[in-house]
Design a protein around this motif. Structure first.
Motif, PDB file in Angstrom:
ATOM      1  N   THR A  33       0.840  -1.202   0.000  1.00 10.52           N
ATOM      2  CA  THR A  33       0.000   0.000   0.000  1.00 10.52           C
ATOM      3  C   THR A  33       0.873   1.249   0.000  1.00 10.52           C
ATOM      4  O   THR A  33       0.613   2.221  -0.732  1.00 10.52           O
ATOM      5  CB  THR A  33      -0.936   0.012   1.219  1.00 10.52           C
ATOM      6  OG1 THR A  33      -1.778  -1.158   1.176  1.00 10.52           O
ATOM      7  CG2 THR A  33      -1.811   1.255   1.234  1.00 10.52           C
TER       8      THR A  33
ATOM      9  N   GLN B 134       2.334   1.712  -3.536  1.00  8.58           N
ATOM     10  CA  GLN B 134       1.388   2.277  -4.498  1.00  8.58           C
ATOM     11  C   GLN B 134       1.132   3.758  -4.235  1.00  8.58           C
ATOM     12  O   GLN B 134       1.115   4.573  -5.163  1.00  8.58           O
ATOM     13  CB  GLN B 134       0.065   1.500  -4.454  1.00  8.58           C
ATOM     14  CG  GLN B 134      -0.917   1.909  -5.551  1.00  8.58           C
ATOM     15  CD  GLN B 134      -2.215   1.156  -5.459  1.00  8.58           C
ATOM     16  OE1 GLN B 134      -3.016   1.384  -4.543  1.00  8.58           O
ATOM     17  NE2 GLN B 134      -2.446   0.240  -6.392  1.00  8.58           N
TER      18      GLN B 134
ATOM     19  N   HIS C 142       6.792   1.508  -8.965  1.00 12.95           N
ATOM     20  CA  HIS C 142       6.337   0.520  -9.940  1.00 12.95           C
ATOM     21  C   HIS C 142       6.980  -0.841  -9.719  1.00 12.95           C
ATOM     22  O   HIS C 142       6.592  -1.814 -10.361  1.00 12.95           O
ATOM     23  CB  HIS C 142       6.624   1.000 -11.360  1.00 12.95           C
ATOM     24  CG  HIS C 142       5.699   2.090 -11.805  1.00 12.95           C
ATOM     25  ND1 HIS C 142       5.593   2.478 -13.125  1.00 12.95           N
ATOM     26  CD2 HIS C 142       4.822   2.873 -11.109  1.00 12.95           C
ATOM     27  CE1 HIS C 142       4.699   3.458 -13.227  1.00 12.95           C
ATOM     28  NE2 HIS C 142       4.239   3.718 -12.019  1.00 12.95           N
TER      29      HIS C 142
ATOM     30  N   GLN D 113       4.071  -3.094 -11.036  1.00 11.74           N
ATOM     31  CA  GLN D 113       2.947  -2.231 -10.661  1.00 11.74           C
ATOM     32  C   GLN D 113       1.624  -2.993 -10.651  1.00 11.74           C
ATOM     33  O   GLN D 113       0.794  -2.819  -9.758  1.00 11.74           O
ATOM     34  CB  GLN D 113       2.855  -1.041 -11.610  1.00 11.74           C
ATOM     35  CG  GLN D 113       1.829   0.010 -11.195  1.00 11.74           C
ATOM     36  CD  GLN D 113       1.806   1.186 -12.159  1.00 11.74           C
ATOM     37  OE1 GLN D 113       2.234   1.075 -13.303  1.00 11.74           O
ATOM     38  NE2 GLN D 113       1.303   2.320 -11.697  1.00 11.74           N
ATOM     39  N   ARG D 114       1.447  -3.856 -11.643  1.00 12.89           N
ATOM     40  CA  ARG D 114       0.212  -4.636 -11.721  1.00 12.89           C
ATOM     41  C   ARG D 114       0.081  -5.584 -10.526  1.00 12.89           C
ATOM     42  O   ARG D 114      -0.992  -5.728  -9.937  1.00 12.89           O
ATOM     43  CB  ARG D 114       0.204  -5.432 -13.027  1.00 12.89           C
ATOM     44  CG  ARG D 114      -1.102  -6.145 -13.312  1.00 12.89           C
ATOM     45  CD  ARG D 114      -1.007  -6.909 -14.624  1.00 12.89           C
ATOM     46  NE  ARG D 114      -2.227  -7.633 -14.908  1.00 12.89           N
ATOM     47  CZ  ARG D 114      -2.291  -8.682 -15.699  1.00 12.89           C
ATOM     48  NH1 ARG D 114      -1.187  -9.133 -16.291  1.00 12.89           N
ATOM     49  NH2 ARG D 114      -3.441  -9.287 -15.916  1.00 12.89           N
TER      50      ARG D 114
ATOM     51  N   GLY E  51      -0.814  -3.789  -7.254  1.00 13.03           N
ATOM     52  CA  GLY E  51      -2.243  -3.535  -7.167  1.00 13.03           C
ATOM     53  C   GLY E  51      -3.030  -4.775  -6.779  1.00 13.03           C
ATOM     54  O   GLY E  51      -3.962  -4.711  -5.978  1.00 13.03           O
ATOM     55  N   GLN E  52      -2.640  -5.927  -7.333  1.00 10.17           N
ATOM     56  CA  GLN E  52      -3.301  -7.185  -7.005  1.00 10.17           C
ATOM     57  C   GLN E  52      -3.109  -7.539  -5.534  1.00 10.17           C
ATOM     58  O   GLN E  52      -4.037  -7.967  -4.842  1.00 10.17           O
ATOM     59  CB  GLN E  52      -2.747  -8.308  -7.889  1.00 10.17           C
ATOM     60  CG  GLN E  52      -3.054  -9.731  -7.419  1.00 10.17           C
ATOM     61  CD  GLN E  52      -4.524 -10.088  -7.438  1.00 10.17           C
ATOM     62  OE1 GLN E  52      -5.295  -9.484  -8.183  1.00 10.17           O
ATOM     63  NE2 GLN E  52      -4.918 -11.063  -6.629  1.00 10.17           N
TER      64      GLN E  52
ATOM     65  N   ASP F  98     -11.675  -3.782  -7.198  1.00 10.63           N
ATOM     66  CA  ASP F  98     -10.560  -2.850  -7.005  1.00 10.63           C
ATOM     67  C   ASP F  98     -10.538  -1.783  -8.083  1.00 10.63           C
ATOM     68  O   ASP F  98     -10.017  -0.679  -7.851  1.00 10.63           O
ATOM     69  CB  ASP F  98      -9.254  -3.644  -7.041  1.00 10.63           C
ATOM     70  CG  ASP F  98      -8.080  -2.806  -6.585  1.00 10.63           C
ATOM     71  OD1 ASP F  98      -8.176  -2.195  -5.507  1.00 10.63           O
ATOM     72  OD2 ASP F  98      -7.076  -2.764  -7.316  1.00 10.63           O
ATOM     73  N   GLU F  99     -11.106  -2.067  -9.250  1.00  8.83           N
ATOM     74  CA  GLU F  99     -11.114  -1.082 -10.337  1.00  8.83           C
ATOM     75  C   GLU F  99     -12.158   0.008 -10.123  1.00  8.83           C
ATOM     76  O   GLU F  99     -12.106   1.053 -10.758  1.00  8.83           O
ATOM     77  CB  GLU F  99     -11.393  -1.802 -11.662  1.00  8.83           C
ATOM     78  CG  GLU F  99     -10.227  -2.670 -12.115  1.00  8.83           C
ATOM     79  CD  GLU F  99     -10.585  -3.499 -13.334  1.00  8.83           C
ATOM     80  OE1 GLU F  99     -11.767  -3.412 -13.764  1.00  8.83           O
ATOM     81  OE2 GLU F  99      -9.713  -4.218 -13.845  1.00  8.83           O
TER      82      GLU F  99
END
Length: 246
Positions: free
Chosen positions: A76, A79, A84, A161-162, A165-166, A244-245
């Protein structure tokens, strides 16, 4: 250098006052451009003070959440500060900071890069039920990830980065959730995984849990953890991603 270009080293630590200072100093000596954040997971010793003196940013949790909770806090932070790339390095000294760049290189081809202990590098050995469990877990998760993995319980892993987020969306705190469950969920969500061979070092201070009874318990609990992860399945992973989106 902006946070986008920089690397965040996340060090989860619980009562690691005897180890964390040396770990942070080693990381900073390896590459001064690395940003180090130690997540003090409700320690009862001087972990936070020693980590801060060694040059790390310290995030202190009010009580012990386990590795999963500590890592989710670290991701967290990553982000929110625009990183990244982030990588977990354990406070006990077993992860060699000299291998950080090698593990990060795996992100050139995948979302998650694992520093693997059982990939023909180093002398790390595990026998008996614990070894059986690790082989079973690796073979099963390899099928989910659609690539050969030999060490799916390694905490020495990097995220792009992806993946960051996951992990913020889903990073369980239960036993082995931070390794097995989080990895299976990431694969179900469509993320890719690779591994980089590394050599683990012995813990400097303190003793890891071992012995025949502990190994047998590890076998049973790891199989149970994998079962829960598999039961959650792709549908739940996609639901979490969509949530999350929003």
């Amino acid at each position: 250098m902006t946070p986008v270009d920089r690397v965040l080293i996340i060090v989860p630590a619980w009562n690691e006052g005897r180890n964390v200072g040396n770990t942070v100093r080693e990381i900073r000596e390896t590459d001064p451009t690395y940003d180090v954040v130690v997540v003090d997971d409700g320690s009862e010793d001087d972990t936070a003070h020693i980590a801060r003196e060694a040059g790390a940013t310290v995030l202190s949790l009010p009580f012990n959440l386990g590795v999963g909770g500590a890592m989710r806090t670290g991701f967290t932070y990553a982000q929110r500060h625009g990183y990244h790339r982030a990588i977990q390095v354990d406070a006990d000294g077993q992860h060699n900071p000299a291998d950080i760049d090698r593990v990060l290189s795996g992100l050139d081809e995948a979302d998650i890069s694992i520093g693997a202990r059982f990939a023909d590098v180093g002398e790390y050995k595990v026998k008996g039920p614990r070894r059986w469990a690790m082989v079973f877990l690796a073979r099963t998760v390899s099928r989910v990830a659609r690539t050969r993995l030999t060490d799916v319980t390694s905490g020495f892993r990097a995220a792009n980065q992806r993946a960051i987020g996951q992990y913020i969306a889903y990073y369980p705190t239960e036993y082995l959730g931070d390794t097995i469950d989080s990895l299976v969920a990431a694969c179900h969500a469509g993320l890719t995984v690779t591994q980089i061979p590394v050599a683990m070092r012995a813990r400097v201070h303190g003793n890891p849990s071992q012995g025949p009874i502990g190994s047998s318990i590890y076998l049973l609990r790891s199989v149970f953890a994998l079962g829960l992860a598999m039961m959650r399945g792709p549908r739940r992973a996609r639901a979490i991603a969509k949530r999350d989106e929003r």
